[in-house]
Design a protein around this motif. Structure first.
Motif, PDB file in Angstrom:
ATOM      1  N   ILE A 277       0.840  -1.205   0.000  1.00  0.00           N
ATOM      2  CA  ILE A 277       0.000   0.000   0.000  1.00  0.00           C
ATOM      3  C   ILE A 277       0.868   1.246   0.000  1.00  0.00           C
ATOM      4  O   ILE A 277       0.595   2.213  -0.712  1.00  0.00           O
ATOM      5  CB  ILE A 277      -0.957  -0.013   1.215  1.00  0.00           C
ATOM      6  CG1 ILE A 277      -1.980  -1.132   1.071  1.00  0.00           C
ATOM      7  CG2 ILE A 277      -1.665   1.334   1.369  1.00  0.00           C
ATOM      8  CD1 ILE A 277      -2.813  -1.357   2.313  1.00  0.00           C
ATOM      9  N   TRP A 278       1.954   1.227   0.769  1.00  0.00           N
ATOM     10  CA  TRP A 278       2.839   2.385   0.842  1.00  0.00           C
ATOM     11  C   TRP A 278       3.540   2.632  -0.490  1.00  0.00           C
ATOM     12  O   TRP A 278       3.648   3.775  -0.923  1.00  0.00           O
ATOM     13  CB  TRP A 278       3.845   2.176   1.963  1.00  0.00           C
ATOM     14  CG  TRP A 278       4.723   3.350   2.198  1.00  0.00           C
ATOM     15  CD1 TRP A 278       4.377   4.503   2.828  1.00  0.00           C
ATOM     16  CD2 TRP A 278       6.083   3.484   1.794  1.00  0.00           C
ATOM     17  NE1 TRP A 278       5.460   5.342   2.847  1.00  0.00           N
ATOM     18  CE2 TRP A 278       6.515   4.754   2.223  1.00  0.00           C
ATOM     19  CE3 TRP A 278       6.974   2.657   1.124  1.00  0.00           C
ATOM     20  CZ2 TRP A 278       7.799   5.205   1.988  1.00  0.00           C
ATOM     21  CZ3 TRP A 278       8.254   3.112   0.899  1.00  0.00           C
ATOM     22  CH2 TRP A 278       8.653   4.374   1.330  1.00  0.00           C
ATOM     23  N   ILE A 279       4.001   1.546  -1.125  1.00  0.00           N
ATOM     24  CA  ILE A 279       4.694   1.688  -2.416  1.00  0.00           C
ATOM     25  C   ILE A 279       3.750   2.228  -3.491  1.00  0.00           C
ATOM     26  O   ILE A 279       4.138   3.052  -4.315  1.00  0.00           O
ATOM     27  CB  ILE A 279       5.326   0.340  -2.833  1.00  0.00           C
ATOM     28  CG1 ILE A 279       6.505   0.019  -1.919  1.00  0.00           C
ATOM     29  CG2 ILE A 279       5.763   0.361  -4.284  1.00  0.00           C
ATOM     30  CD1 ILE A 279       7.044  -1.386  -2.094  1.00  0.00           C
ATOM     31  N   ILE A 280       2.522   1.788  -3.484  1.00  0.00           N
ATOM     32  CA  ILE A 280       1.550   2.267  -4.469  1.00  0.00           C
ATOM     33  C   ILE A 280       1.097   3.693  -4.144  1.00  0.00           C
ATOM     34  O   ILE A 280       0.951   4.533  -5.026  1.00  0.00           O
ATOM     35  CB  ILE A 280       0.341   1.310  -4.544  1.00  0.00           C
ATOM     36  CG1 ILE A 280       0.777  -0.024  -5.138  1.00  0.00           C
ATOM     37  CG2 ILE A 280      -0.790   1.922  -5.365  1.00  0.00           C
ATOM     38  CD1 ILE A 280      -0.277  -1.102  -5.054  1.00  0.00           C
ATOM     39  N   GLY A 281       0.912   3.978  -2.868  1.00  0.00           N
ATOM     40  CA  GLY A 281       0.377   5.279  -2.477  1.00  0.00           C
ATOM     41  C   GLY A 281       1.371   6.405  -2.494  1.00  0.00           C
ATOM     42  O   GLY A 281       0.981   7.578  -2.651  1.00  0.00           O
ATOM     43  N   LEU A 282       2.653   6.119  -2.334  1.00  0.00           N
ATOM     44  CA  LEU A 282       3.652   7.183  -2.282  1.00  0.00           C
ATOM     45  C   LEU A 282       3.734   7.987  -3.584  1.00  0.00           C
ATOM     46  O   LEU A 282       3.709   9.224  -3.540  1.00  0.00           O
ATOM     47  CB  LEU A 282       5.008   6.605  -1.908  1.00  0.00           C
ATOM     48  CG  LEU A 282       6.084   7.616  -1.547  1.00  0.00           C
ATOM     49  CD1 LEU A 282       5.660   8.419  -0.332  1.00  0.00           C
ATOM     50  CD2 LEU A 282       7.390   6.906  -1.279  1.00  0.00           C
ATOM     51  N   PRO A 283       3.791   7.345  -4.747  1.00  0.00           N
ATOM     52  CA  PRO A 283       3.800   8.158  -5.979  1.00  0.00           C
ATOM     53  C   PRO A 283       2.504   8.946  -6.178  1.00  0.00           C
ATOM     54  O   PRO A 283       2.531  10.064  -6.698  1.00  0.00           O
ATOM     55  CB  PRO A 283       3.985   7.141  -7.102  1.00  0.00           C
ATOM     56  CG  PRO A 283       4.492   5.915  -6.461  1.00  0.00           C
ATOM     57  CD  PRO A 283       4.021   5.934  -5.055  1.00  0.00           C
ATOM     58  N   ILE A 284       1.388   8.359  -5.742  1.00  0.00           N
ATOM     59  CA  ILE A 284       0.112   9.069  -5.879  1.00  0.00           C
ATOM     60  C   ILE A 284       0.107  10.326  -5.026  1.00  0.00           C
ATOM     61  O   ILE A 284      -0.352  11.385  -5.452  1.00  0.00           O
ATOM     62  CB  ILE A 284      -1.063   8.135  -5.524  1.00  0.00           C
ATOM     63  CG1 ILE A 284      -1.152   6.998  -6.534  1.00  0.00           C
ATOM     64  CG2 ILE A 284      -2.376   8.910  -5.467  1.00  0.00           C
ATOM     65  CD1 ILE A 284      -2.138   5.929  -6.157  1.00  0.00           C
ATOM     66  N   SER A 285       0.652  10.229  -3.806  1.00  0.00           N
ATOM     67  CA  SER A 285       0.682  11.413  -2.945  1.00  0.00           C
ATOM     68  C   SER A 285       1.684  12.442  -3.445  1.00  0.00           C
ATOM     69  O   SER A 285       1.525  13.632  -3.180  1.00  0.00           O
ATOM     70  CB  SER A 285       1.003  11.015  -1.510  1.00  0.00           C
ATOM     71  OG  SER A 285       2.347  10.603  -1.397  1.00  0.00           O
ATOM     72  N   CYS A 286       2.715  12.015  -4.154  1.00  0.00           N
ATOM     73  CA  CYS A 286       3.660  12.978  -4.736  1.00  0.00           C
ATOM     74  C   CYS A 286       3.049  13.694  -5.937  1.00  0.00           C
ATOM     75  O   CYS A 286       3.323  14.872  -6.166  1.00  0.00           O
ATOM     76  CB  CYS A 286       4.944  12.269  -5.159  1.00  0.00           C
ATOM     77  SG  CYS A 286       5.935  11.718  -3.776  1.00  0.00           S
TER      78      CYS A 286
END
Length: 79
Positions: free
Chosen positions: A35-44
Motif C-alpha cells: 500500500i505504501w509503495i503504491i500510495g507514495l507516488p500518488i501522494s507525490c
C-alpha cells in the motif's frame, strides 16, 4: 528483540509466545508495504489529496506491526 521494554529485563517466554503472532503481523506488514509503495507516488503527484496521506500513515503503522506485537507480548508476560 528479546530484551525490549523499559526495565531492560529479558523475557524469553513472552518473546517465544509472541513469535507466531509476529509472523502473522509480518504478513500484514507486507500488505502495508505494498500500500505504501503504491500510495507514495500518488501522494507525490497530488499532494492535496488528504485521503492518500491518511492511507499512507495507516500503511506505515501496518509496517511497524511486528514490532508492536513483540513489544506488547514481552511486556505482558512476566518471565
Amino acid at each position: 528483540m528479546c530484551c525490549c521494554g523499559g526495565d531492560g529485563g529479558c523475557r524469553p517466554l513472552g518473546w517465544l509466545l509472541g513469535l507466531p503472532f509476529a509472523l502473522v503481523a509480518v504478513l500484514i506488514s507486507i500488505v502495508g508495504a505494498v500500500i505504501w509503495i503504491i500510495g507514495l507516488p500518488i501522494s507525490c503527484i497530488c499532494p492535496c489529496c488528504l485521503c492518500v496521506t491518511v492511507l499512507l500513515e495507516a500503511a506505515v503503522e501496518l509496517i511497524k506491526a511486528p514490532f508492536h506485537v513483540m513489544i506488547w507480548f514481552t511486556s505482558k508476560i512476566p518471565c
